[in-house]
Design an enzyme around this catalytic site. Structure first.
Site, PDB file in Angstrom:
ATOM      1  N   GLU A 405      50.549 -44.971 -24.985  1.00 20.85           N
ATOM      2  CA  GLU A 405      49.504 -44.105 -24.427  1.00 20.85           C
ATOM      3  C   GLU A 405      48.507 -45.023 -23.721  1.00 20.85           C
ATOM      4  O   GLU A 405      47.735 -45.727 -24.366  1.00 20.85           O
ATOM      5  CB  GLU A 405      48.826 -43.295 -25.535  1.00 20.85           C
ATOM      6  CG  GLU A 405      47.665 -42.434 -25.052  1.00 20.85           C
ATOM      7  CD  GLU A 405      47.994 -41.566 -23.846  1.00 20.85           C
ATOM      8  OE1 GLU A 405      48.646 -40.550 -24.013  1.00 20.85           O
ATOM      9  OE2 GLU A 405      47.593 -41.922 -22.703  1.00 20.85           O
ATOM     10  N   HIS A 476      54.640 -38.890 -19.572  1.00 21.36           N
ATOM     11  CA  HIS A 476      53.680 -37.774 -19.663  1.00 21.36           C
ATOM     12  C   HIS A 476      52.491 -38.067 -18.760  1.00 21.36           C
ATOM     13  O   HIS A 476      52.192 -39.224 -18.494  1.00 21.36           O
ATOM     14  CB  HIS A 476      53.248 -37.564 -21.110  1.00 21.36           C
ATOM     15  CG  HIS A 476      54.255 -36.764 -21.877  1.00 21.36           C
ATOM     16  ND1 HIS A 476      53.934 -35.622 -22.569  1.00 21.36           N
ATOM     17  CD2 HIS A 476      55.593 -36.923 -22.001  1.00 21.36           C
ATOM     18  CE1 HIS A 476      55.035 -35.119 -23.099  1.00 21.36           C
ATOM     19  NE2 HIS A 476      56.057 -35.889 -22.783  1.00 21.36           N
ATOM     20  N   GLU A 477      51.827 -37.022 -18.304  1.00 21.35           N
ATOM     21  CA  GLU A 477      50.785 -37.147 -17.276  1.00 21.35           C
ATOM     22  C   GLU A 477      51.332 -38.021 -16.136  1.00 21.35           C
ATOM     23  O   GLU A 477      50.745 -39.031 -15.756  1.00 21.35           O
ATOM     24  CB  GLU A 477      49.481 -37.740 -17.830  1.00 21.35           C
ATOM     25  CG  GLU A 477      48.810 -36.883 -18.881  1.00 21.35           C
ATOM     26  CD  GLU A 477      49.484 -37.024 -20.254  1.00 21.35           C
ATOM     27  OE1 GLU A 477      49.835 -38.147 -20.620  1.00 21.35           O
ATOM     28  OE2 GLU A 477      49.663 -36.007 -20.951  1.00 21.35           O
ATOM     29  N   GLU A 501      52.172 -28.591 -25.969  1.00 22.81           N
ATOM     30  CA  GLU A 501      50.980 -29.153 -26.613  1.00 22.81           C
ATOM     31  C   GLU A 501      49.780 -28.221 -26.407  1.00 22.81           C
ATOM     32  O   GLU A 501      48.812 -28.285 -27.137  1.00 22.81           O
ATOM     33  CB  GLU A 501      50.669 -30.541 -26.075  1.00 22.81           C
ATOM     34  CG  GLU A 501      50.282 -30.533 -24.610  1.00 22.81           C
ATOM     35  CD  GLU A 501      50.037 -31.920 -24.039  1.00 22.81           C
ATOM     36  OE1 GLU A 501      50.425 -32.907 -24.664  1.00 22.81           O
ATOM     37  OE2 GLU A 501      49.451 -31.997 -22.946  1.00 22.81           O
TER      38      GLU A 501
HETATM   39  C1  NOJ Z   1      49.419 -36.118 -24.005  1.00 22.73           C
HETATM   40  C2  NOJ Z   1      50.904 -36.010 -24.111  1.00 22.73           C
HETATM   41  O1  NOJ Z   1      51.390 -34.987 -23.281  1.00 22.73           O
HETATM   42  C3  NOJ Z   1      51.246 -35.738 -25.561  1.00 22.73           C
HETATM   43  O2  NOJ Z   1      52.639 -35.503 -25.700  1.00 22.73           O
HETATM   44  C4  NOJ Z   1      50.790 -36.926 -26.374  1.00 22.73           C
HETATM   45  O3  NOJ Z   1      51.047 -36.657 -27.743  1.00 22.73           O
HETATM   46  C5  NOJ Z   1      49.286 -37.153 -26.202  1.00 22.73           C
HETATM   47  N1  NOJ Z   1      48.960 -37.225 -24.802  1.00 22.73           N
HETATM   48  C6  NOJ Z   1      48.832 -38.436 -26.883  1.00 22.73           C
HETATM   49  O4  NOJ Z   1      49.431 -39.543 -26.243  1.00 22.73           O
HETATM   50 CA    CA Z   2      50.120 -33.824 -21.448  1.00 21.56          CA
END
Ligand code: NOJ
Ligand code: CA
Length: 691
Positions: A405, A476-477, A501
């Site tokens: 992340e 992601h993002e 989410e």
């Molecule tokens: C956003 C992501 O889409 C999600 O899957 C992830 O758990 C969180 N960020 C934390 O990294």
């Molecule tokens: Ca996300």
């Protein structure tokens, strides 16, 4: 600021290639001709010209026009106008825009008809069949800059791009604006998500007339034209350039390229090509679902990617969302060695080949969004031992999906990325889910949009470096999909839309009925399906339980998550879980059966080099009956259909657990009638009966 000299693409991109094994071209027919136009030796290039570029079946026609020096185009399908006369051009910083002072030098045409085999995807063997014309232009006035427009017309769409060759007048270029118009009928209906918002692509879709699109929206932008045609405006092969958004400018939709912090759209060195501007064209909404232009407009991979393997994974994940565990260390820390081993045991029992572990590294304490600038990607929390976990996984035939992340702190991440990849690879980890939470990125000490040129360059750098380490990514993002996974098949999947989410009231059932006709046209999505704890008070989800199975068929992803906690699969619903265990993550063929944007979608898919078929269906807030004609399975064979369906009284709000599982023997030509409850769906597995 300037980007020149800041080239981050270590290995270049989109080179011609054709690697070994899968991904290779299976056969090609080429026909190249010089269109025999005014010669290079003409003293003054012609300022008038018209080229009609027809699709192989002749029904779709893009016309390029040079009209008193102005470059423009229009598109017709079966003689009906899809895109009216639209201007083209690039505005260059501190110079005249390159748009209305061109003369024709020459043009070349060619026809390509080839088929190629993918490593994974919604369709194994893909035909790439188009007619191309490249039009070489030169400004008639000073500084006599050169520009090439390349058009490709397929039976199901038109693509074009700008190419700026090496030339005397300039060796680099600052793109102040791109002036591409898409003059579609403003009375068309469109489905879009807004651009330049803090949550990037994670918004609900809105249905507006084209004349209401005053604010920029992301692509793919899907439009139902008053002629009845369905089109989707998008781009292919987005490299080293800002991502295209669209907004109304007068009576035309116009490209609005995501700017850098200084307002410029891109800094490029010549020669340079923009991404392809793509207009997918279908007679119905479901036609768009099988459009393969994006992949075809990208180059084959240069290297052998046979090390890439699609997979399914559990995760130390949803337990954090429902508040049982935390990402940050502490009493309820999710990513402990002990929890990881328990989840690995569950993977082995459930037949799920991989496990995602979030919150394993240093950086989640306190305000993680703010503290993300200090995240460390080679240091685990004290209660987590990545080597021990990875070894335990290997002994049990399970793989680990690591997690990075970045919170968009690119400067921090790029400093560590090589070590971070090496750290995981040394421990045998081959998959990484990466994340770019936060409303803007921090790049070179400045806040930049995720979808700006600098963002695009970062995503590409992370991807190409991952390929070097033989690492597969679930981003992601992300930056939106533009088909580059054809060239980089280790880009397994992306998020890039609202996923589960957001559940807990934030998602509406219609969302999953918009995605197939919008976001999913740009490639696979990690929707984090398979939530069985549908009624959980802390994270109530807008779905019946059966619909969670349907997503594995309606939402393609080469890495599919079984997102809930394993005890629900093992103890509560092993009968439903059987479908998640069995469903493939790559397909031989995809056959959309029915669909209305935002209302319903039903699709059948054949297993990769197999003869099983799977069918998934979803509906919006309304319950509906559908009739399926089984005309895709092999004739004169009995199939066992295992049907997972909503009960008559199921409802996404107050009766999510109403479901029925039944088996029937069916044959080609049979008709199955099914009911989808409000916010529900169905899933079917069709297996040939052994004779
Ligand atoms: C956003 C992501 O889409 C999600 O899957 C992830 O758990 C969180 N960020 C934390 O990294
Ligand atoms: Ca996300």
């Amino acid at each position: 600021m300037g980007l020149f000299g800041l080239e981050k693409l270590r290995f270049g991109h989109s080179q011609n290639g054709g690697g070994n094994g899968a991904g290779k071209i299976l056969n090609v027919k080429k026909n190249i001709k010089n269109s025999g136009l005014s010669s290079v030796f003409a003293k003054k290039p012609r300022r008038e010209a018209v080229f009609e570029i027809k699709s192989p079946n002749g029904r779709l026609v893009a016309t390029f026009m040079l009209d008193k020096g102005q470059i423009c185009y229009f598109v017709k399908k079966d003689e009906q106008v899809i895109v009216r006369r639209s201007k083209l051009g690039i505005a260059v910083k501190d110079d005249r825009p390159m748009t209305d002072d061109f003369g024709l030098i020459r043009a070349y045409s060619k026809s390509i008809d080839e088929t190629w085999e993918a490593y994974w995807g919604e369709q194994r063997v893909i035909r790439n069949h188009y007619n191309e014309t490249a039009i070489y232009l030169e400004e008639t006035g000073k500084p006599n800059r050169l520009l090439t427009l390349r058009f490709r017309v397929f039976d199901d769409g038109v693509a074009f791009r700008y190419e700026v060759p090496v030339q005397n007048a300039m060796d680099k270029m600052i793109v102040a604006d791109e002036l591409t118009e898409f003059t579609v009928d403003v009375n068309g209906q469109s489905w879009s998500i807004p651009a330049y918002q803090p949550d990037r692509y994670e918004y609900d879709y809105t249905n507006k007339r084209v004349h209401e699109l005053h604010e920029s929206v992301h692509t793919p932008l899907t439009i139902q034209c008053p002629t009845g045609h369905y089109i989707s405006l998008h781009e292919a092969a987005l490299y080293n350039y800002g991502s295209m958004t669209l907004k109304l400018d007068g009576a035309s939709l116009r490209s609005d390229i995501t700017p850098l912090a200084d307002g410029m759209r891109a800094y490029v060195e010549l020669p340079f090509s923009t991404p392809w501007r793509v207009i997918m064209v279908g007679n119905s909404a479901v036609d768009l679902v099988v459009n393969r232009m994006l992949l075809n407009l990208n180059e084959p991979p240069r290297d052998d990617f046979s090390w890439v393997s699609p997979t399914k994974f559990l995760g130390i994940w949803w337990a954090m969302y429902v508040g049982e565990w935390t990402w940050a260390p502490g009493e309820r820390h999710g990513a402990t060695t002990e929890h990881a081993k328990q989840y690995i045991d569950a993977c082995a029992k459930l037949g799920i080949p991989a496990l995602l572990i979030e919150g394993w590294n240093d950086g989640w304490e306190g305000d993680w969004l703010e503290n993300g600038r200090y995240n460390k990607f080679t240091e685990a929390t004290p209660d987590f031992d990545m080597r021990a976990v990875a070894n335990y996984a290997r002994e049990n035939g399970v793989e680990i999906v690591g997690h990075h992340e970045t919170v968009g702190f690119i400067d921090n991440y790029e400093e560590q990325i090589e070590d971070a990849y090496a750290f995981l690879r040394e421990r045998g980890v081959r998959y990484i889910k990466s994340g770019y939470a936060g409303s803007k990125m921090m790049i070179n000490g400045q806040r930049e949009f995720h979808h700006s040129q600098l963002g695009v360059l970062h995503y590409q750098y992370a991807l190409e470096l991952a390929a070097e380490y033989q690492i597969m990514l679930d981003v992601h993002e992300p930056i939106k999909g533009t088909g580059i996974e054809r060239t980089w098949p280790n880009l397994m999947t992306r998020e890039g839309a609202r996923g589960q989410e957001y559940e807990g009231g934030a998602l509406v059932p219609s969302h999953a009925c918009f995605l197939p006709f919008t976001r999913l046209l740009a490639g696979g999505m990690d929707y984090t399906s398979g939530i069985f704890d549908v009624g959980n008070f802390s994270k109530r989800i807008a779905s019946t339980i059966v619909r969670q199975l349907a997503y594995y068929v309606t939402i393609y992803s080469s890495m599919q998550m079984a997102a809930d906690r394993p005890q629900l699969y093992l103890e509560n619903f092993p009968d439903l879980f059987a479908f998640i265990r069995d469903v493939p993550v790559r397909w031989e063929k995809t056959v959309p059966l029915l669909g209305e944007i935002g209302r319903s979608f039903v699709v059948a898919r054949q297993a990769w080099q197999g003869d099983e078929w799977y069918v998934g269906g979803v509906t919006n807030e309304e319950g509906r009956k559908v009739e399926l004609y089984l005309d895709f399975i092999e004739p004169r064979m009995d199939y066992v259909a295992t049907i997972y369906r909503d009960s008559e009284d199921a409802h996404y709000r107050d009766h999510q657990l109403g479901y029925v599982i039944e088996e029937r023997i069916v044959r080609r030509g049979d008709r199955i009638e099914l009911y989808m409850a409000p916010g529900g769906g169905f899933a079917i597995k069709l297996k040939k009966e052994k004779t």
